[in-house]
Every structure is written in structure tokens, then in C-alpha cells.
Design a protein around this motif. Structure first.
Motif, PDB file in Angstrom:
ATOM      1  N   ILE A 116       0.790  -1.230   0.000  1.00  0.00           N
ATOM      2  CA  ILE A 116       0.000   0.000   0.000  1.00  0.00           C
ATOM      3  C   ILE A 116       0.822   1.281   0.000  1.00  0.00           C
ATOM      4  N   LYS A 117       2.097   1.207   0.331  1.00  0.00           N
ATOM      5  CA  LYS A 117       2.881   2.427   0.533  1.00  0.00           C
ATOM      6  C   LYS A 117       3.020   3.296  -0.706  1.00  0.00           C
ATOM      7  N   ASP A 118       2.918   2.741  -1.893  1.00  0.00           N
ATOM      8  CA  ASP A 118       3.049   3.528  -3.120  1.00  0.00           C
ATOM      9  C   ASP A 118       1.694   3.859  -3.750  1.00  0.00           C
ATOM     10  N   GLN A 119       0.613   3.523  -3.057  1.00  0.00           N
ATOM     11  CA  GLN A 119      -0.717   3.784  -3.591  1.00  0.00           C
ATOM     12  C   GLN A 119      -1.094   5.257  -3.410  1.00  0.00           C
ATOM     13  N   ARG A 120      -1.854   5.761  -4.368  1.00  0.00           N
ATOM     14  CA  ARG A 120      -2.346   7.128  -4.284  1.00  0.00           C
ATOM     15  C   ARG A 120      -3.199   7.262  -3.017  1.00  0.00           C
ATOM     16  N   GLY A 121      -2.974   8.309  -2.273  1.00  0.00           N
ATOM     17  CA  GLY A 121      -3.737   8.538  -1.054  1.00  0.00           C
ATOM     18  C   GLY A 121      -3.109   7.963   0.200  1.00  0.00           C
ATOM     19  N   PHE A 122      -2.022   7.171   0.054  1.00  0.00           N
ATOM     20  CA  PHE A 122      -1.377   6.607   1.239  1.00  0.00           C
ATOM     21  C   PHE A 122      -0.786   7.733   2.077  1.00  0.00           C
ATOM     22  N   SER A 123      -0.972   7.658   3.355  1.00  0.00           N
ATOM     23  CA  SER A 123      -0.438   8.655   4.259  1.00  0.00           C
ATOM     24  C   SER A 123       0.422   7.957   5.299  1.00  0.00           C
ATOM     25  N   PRO A 124       1.715   8.298   5.361  1.00  0.00           N
ATOM     26  CA  PRO A 124       2.587   7.647   6.348  1.00  0.00           C
ATOM     27  C   PRO A 124       2.100   7.894   7.771  1.00  0.00           C
ATOM     28  N   VAL A 125       2.367   6.941   8.630  1.00  0.00           N
ATOM     29  CA  VAL A 125       1.998   7.039  10.036  1.00  0.00           C
ATOM     30  C   VAL A 125       3.245   6.879  10.894  1.00  0.00           C
ATOM     31  N   ASP A 142      -9.276   3.756  15.338  1.00  0.00           N
ATOM     32  CA  ASP A 142      -7.992   4.169  15.875  1.00  0.00           C
ATOM     33  C   ASP A 142      -8.190   5.470  16.656  1.00  0.00           C
ATOM     34  N   VAL A 143      -7.209   5.845  17.433  1.00  0.00           N
ATOM     35  CA  VAL A 143      -7.332   7.023  18.280  1.00  0.00           C
ATOM     36  C   VAL A 143      -6.108   7.922  18.132  1.00  0.00           C
ATOM     37  N   VAL A 144      -6.250   9.168  18.533  1.00  0.00           N
ATOM     38  CA  VAL A 144      -5.133  10.103  18.516  1.00  0.00           C
ATOM     39  C   VAL A 144      -4.265   9.869  19.744  1.00  0.00           C
ATOM     40  N   PRO A 145      -3.017  10.318  19.705  1.00  0.00           N
ATOM     41  CA  PRO A 145      -2.141  10.126  20.869  1.00  0.00           C
ATOM     42  C   PRO A 145      -2.719  10.755  22.129  1.00  0.00           C
TER      43      PRO A 145
END
Length: 117
Positions: free
Chosen positions: A18-27, A63-66
Motif C-alpha cells: 500500500i505504501k506507493d498507492q495514491r492517497g497513502f499517508s505515512p503514520v 484508531d485514536v489520537v495520541p
């Protein structure tokens, strides 16, 4: 009698796919610890084998924020407060209730006869 009309699958996140897919956002967490999953629940019904019918996708996240106070919280994240008529604190604006609402909406539609038995 209570039955679960959903087929539930846990699908491991595969970063390399998924890392090279359009819309992927690193975490800022690792995916390679086998603890990160997407969960897909499909409603199934008996049919004549024709899968060309309509589909409905309901999507949410849990998922949750820090929760560290240094992450921008103006009040302790685990001490909810009401300010100007709004609730602030950890989990006060997340999707958990929305996801549960989607599940029960499908169950309610089935009970009302709007989904195939």
C-alpha cells in the motif's frame, strides 16, 4: 435465538502493498508487528448464486489520537471536560459509536425485511 449475519475477516496491513498507492499517508507506527489489521465484515445471504446485486459499503475507523499531554491537549486527555457546550477528552469525538451504529443499522434493516433473510 441470536445469530450473527456477518462474516468477519481480520486482514493484516501489508505496508509494501500500500505504501506507493495514491492517497497513502505515512503514520508514526510500525505495521510489521502483526498487530495492525483491517477488519472487514460482510453481510451474506442465501441467493441463487447471482452476485450482481447492489452493494453498500459502510466504512469507519476505531484508531485514536495520541494521549500524551504533550501532544497538543490543553487539558488532561483522560479527564473529560465540557466547555461552551462541547465535550473534550480522549474518545469524545471518535468513530466507535459510528461503527456500532452502522452495524446495528444493518441488523435493524434485516429485521424490518429490507435485507434478504
Amino acid at each position: 435465538k441470536r445469530t450473527n449475519p456477518f462474516e468477519v475477516q481480520r486482514i493484516p496491513v501489508q505496508l509494501d502493498k500500500i505504501k506507493d498507492q495514491r492517497g497513502f499517508s505515512p503514520v508514526d507506527w510500525k505495521y510489521d508487528d502483526d498487530q495492525k489489521f483491517d477488519v472487514v465484515a460482510r453481510y451474506h445471504h442465501e441467493s441463487d448464486g447471482d452476485d450482481t446485486g447492489r452493494a453498500l459499503l459502510l466504512q469507519g475507523h476505531v484508531d485514536v489520537v495520541p494521549a500524551n499531554e504533550s501532544d497538543g491537549w490543553t487539558n488532561p486527555p483522560f479527564s473529560p471536560i465540557i466547555k461552551d457546550g462541547r465535550l473534550y477528552g480522549r474518545g469524545s469525538g471518535d468513530m466507535k459509536a459510528g461503527v456500532v451504529s452502522m452495524i446495528y443499522a444493518v441488523v435493524a434493516l434485516k429485521r424490518m425485511g429490507y435485507l434478504p433473510q
